[in-house]
Enzyme design. Structure first.
Site, mmCIF file in Angstrom:
data_model
loop_
_atom_site.group_PDB
_atom_site.id
_atom_site.type_symbol
_atom_site.label_atom_id
_atom_site.label_comp_id
_atom_site.label_asym_id
_atom_site.label_seq_id
_atom_site.Cartn_x
_atom_site.Cartn_y
_atom_site.Cartn_z
ATOM 1 N N SER A 158 86.668 6.460 29.625
ATOM 2 C CA SER A 158 86.100 6.628 30.967
ATOM 3 C C SER A 158 84.610 6.324 30.910
ATOM 4 O O SER A 158 83.956 6.563 29.885
ATOM 5 C CB SER A 158 86.307 8.069 31.431
ATOM 6 O OG SER A 158 85.484 8.333 32.551
ATOM 7 N N TYR A 171 85.380 16.669 29.393
ATOM 8 C CA TYR A 171 86.047 15.372 29.590
ATOM 9 C C TYR A 171 85.210 14.245 28.984
ATOM 10 O O TYR A 171 85.716 13.397 28.237
ATOM 11 C CB TYR A 171 86.249 15.173 31.092
ATOM 12 C CG TYR A 171 86.871 13.870 31.514
ATOM 13 C CD1 TYR A 171 88.242 13.663 31.385
ATOM 14 C CD2 TYR A 171 86.109 12.856 32.088
ATOM 15 C CE1 TYR A 171 88.826 12.465 31.801
ATOM 16 C CE2 TYR A 171 86.678 11.668 32.507
ATOM 17 C CZ TYR A 171 88.043 11.478 32.365
ATOM 18 O OH TYR A 171 88.618 10.296 32.776
HETATM 19 N N1 LIG Z 1 91.463 7.472 38.098
HETATM 20 C C1 LIG Z 1 90.201 7.274 37.714
HETATM 21 O O1 LIG Z 1 89.297 7.116 38.536
HETATM 22 C C2 LIG Z 1 89.876 7.230 36.233
HETATM 23 C C3 LIG Z 1 88.577 6.874 35.846
HETATM 24 C C4 LIG Z 1 88.265 6.812 34.498
HETATM 25 C C5 LIG Z 1 89.244 7.116 33.559
HETATM 26 N N2 LIG Z 1 90.500 7.487 33.972
HETATM 27 C C6 LIG Z 1 91.500 7.790 32.942
HETATM 28 O O2 LIG Z 1 92.668 7.056 33.218
HETATM 29 C C7 LIG Z 1 93.802 7.771 32.731
HETATM 30 C C8 LIG Z 1 94.835 7.906 33.836
HETATM 31 O O3 LIG Z 1 94.222 8.553 34.926
HETATM 32 P P1 LIG Z 1 94.912 8.592 36.371
HETATM 33 O O4 LIG Z 1 93.831 8.721 37.356
HETATM 34 O O5 LIG Z 1 95.868 7.488 36.505
HETATM 35 O O6 LIG Z 1 95.643 10.004 36.286
HETATM 36 P P2 LIG Z 1 96.978 10.594 36.949
HETATM 37 O O7 LIG Z 1 96.704 12.023 37.211
HETATM 38 O O8 LIG Z 1 97.460 9.751 38.066
HETATM 39 O O9 LIG Z 1 98.024 10.468 35.737
HETATM 40 C C9 LIG Z 1 97.891 11.230 34.573
HETATM 41 C C10 LIG Z 1 99.290 11.433 34.001
HETATM 42 O O10 LIG Z 1 99.152 12.070 32.720
HETATM 43 C C11 LIG Z 1 100.174 13.035 32.615
HETATM 44 N N3 LIG Z 1 99.785 14.052 31.636
HETATM 45 C C12 LIG Z 1 98.815 14.989 31.768
HETATM 46 N N4 LIG Z 1 98.774 15.759 30.669
HETATM 47 C C13 LIG Z 1 99.722 15.295 29.817
HETATM 48 C C14 LIG Z 1 100.171 15.693 28.532
HETATM 49 N N5 LIG Z 1 99.624 16.735 27.898
HETATM 50 N N6 LIG Z 1 101.176 15.004 27.952
HETATM 51 C C15 LIG Z 1 101.768 13.954 28.605
HETATM 52 N N7 LIG Z 1 101.385 13.551 29.833
HETATM 53 C C16 LIG Z 1 100.380 14.219 30.432
HETATM 54 C C17 LIG Z 1 100.329 13.595 34.025
HETATM 55 O O11 LIG Z 1 101.575 14.248 34.200
HETATM 56 C C18 LIG Z 1 100.165 12.348 34.871
HETATM 57 O O12 LIG Z 1 101.415 11.718 35.111
HETATM 58 C C19 LIG Z 1 93.265 9.091 32.203
HETATM 59 O O13 LIG Z 1 93.066 8.973 30.808
HETATM 60 C C20 LIG Z 1 91.945 9.237 32.910
HETATM 61 O O14 LIG Z 1 91.035 10.031 32.177
HETATM 62 C C21 LIG Z 1 90.836 7.548 35.284
#
Ligand SMILES: NC(=O)c1ccc[n+]([C@@H]2O[C@H](COP(=O)([O-])OP(=O)(O)OC[C@H]3O[C@@H](n4cnc5c(N)ncnc54)[C@H](O)[C@@H]3O)[C@@H](O)[C@H]2O)c1
Length: 282
Positions: A158, A171
């Protein structure tokens, strides 16, 4: 001669590869799974949310792809190891791992807001899922990839790991650890054909973005982007697809931002642009 009603099969960009995607029930992981499946990969969708992962797998299968849904908590070594073994047993090997799962719930993020109020449990849970989970994935996936002559790993980091912020202390630290892990894995196993890169999204406008982020904050985020729009899960999935494919065979040990250039400019740029006093003609 080619029959226009039955065109020849065009091999996909990851045709036949076996891919595991964690956190694949939702958001970036879901769209990445669907994208890789469209390009010919066989996918294991790993998530805590088994029903969600099953629904994504069913969608992929309904379009003629191959996918299985597996429940695992990535922070538990026995669970992620079993998920990797089940994938190898089903598809005969492993070519690609996307360590994408992280704790993203608004309640958890709120409790990771201020360092002075930060509970050790929030710090530890964040480290366990966001960082240890990826380490365990690498630990148990790499031997399968080496057996196959190589593979590719992508860790979703991130921009919080690359610049300071007023919130998300645990985080940001976990994701910074993930950057270092990516370099270690790339360094240790590159000669055996295993590549490892980190993909760093900026704030991504996923399905719940408009509901969760107030319009004035959306405006601020857009002002920091160098592109005309904010990023979407598909933008991240496109980069992950490239890193999963052999097109990126010479790219390893990189932290690649997918953020519309949000961290690519000097801090005054958005304010100067808003003032209209820029010397650039646009
Ligand atoms: N969305 C953003 O703006 C953004 C920005 C920077 C980084 N990220 C990173 O991208 C990745 C995905 O984010 P997103 O926004 O799509 O999230 P999201 O909440 O849509 O999806 C996250 C998924 O991870 C699963 N999960 C959580 N804990 C878990 C565990 N212990 N074991 C297995 N599965 C687990 C959840 O059930 C969910 O389906 C993450 O690593 C997040 O940190 C997202």
């Amino acid at each position: 001669m080619t029959n226009p009603t039955n065109p020849p099969h065009r091999p996909g960009r990851v045709e036949g590869k076996v891919a595991i995607i964690t956190g694949a029930a939702s958001g970036i992981g879901r769209v990445t799974a669907e994208t890789l499946a469209r390009e010919g990969a066989r996918i294991a969708l790993v998530d805590l949310d088994l029903e969600g992962a099953r629904a994504v797998a069913a969608g992929i299968e309904s379009l003629g792809g191959e996918a299985i849904a597996l429940r695992a908590d990535v922070s538990a070594e026995s669970e992620i190891r079993s998920a990797i073994e089940a994938t190898v047993a089903r598809f005969g090997g492993l070519d690609f791992l996307h360590n994408n799962a992280a704790i993203t719930s608004p309640d958890h993020q709120r409790r990771d807001g201020s360092l002075l109020d930060l509970d050790v449990e929030i710090w530890d849970a964040t480290m366990a899922v966001d960082l240890r989970g990826a380490m365990l994935g690498c630990k148990h996936a790499v031997p399968h990839m080496i057996r196959r002559g190589g593979g590719s790993i992508v860790n979703t980091t991130s921009n919080s790991s690359l610049a300071g912020d007023l919130t998300l202390n645990a985080y940001a630290a976990a994701k910074a650890g993930l950057n270092a892990l990516s370099l270690s894995v790339a360094t240790a196993f590159g000669k055996q054909g295993v590549r490892c890169n980190a993909v760093s999204p900026g704030l991504i406008a996923g399905p719940s973005f408009a509901k969760v982020v107030p319009p004035e904050v959306q405006e601020m985020l857009l002002a920091e982007a160098l592109t005309p729009r904010l990023g979407t899960p598909q933008d991240v999935a496109n980069l992950v697809l490239f890193l999963a494919s052999d097109e990126s065979a010479h790219i390893t040990g990189q932290i690649l931002r997918c953020d519309g250039g949000a961290l690519s400019h000097l801090p005054h740029v958005s304010k100067l642009r808003a003032s209209g006093k820029t010397t650039n003609r646009t």
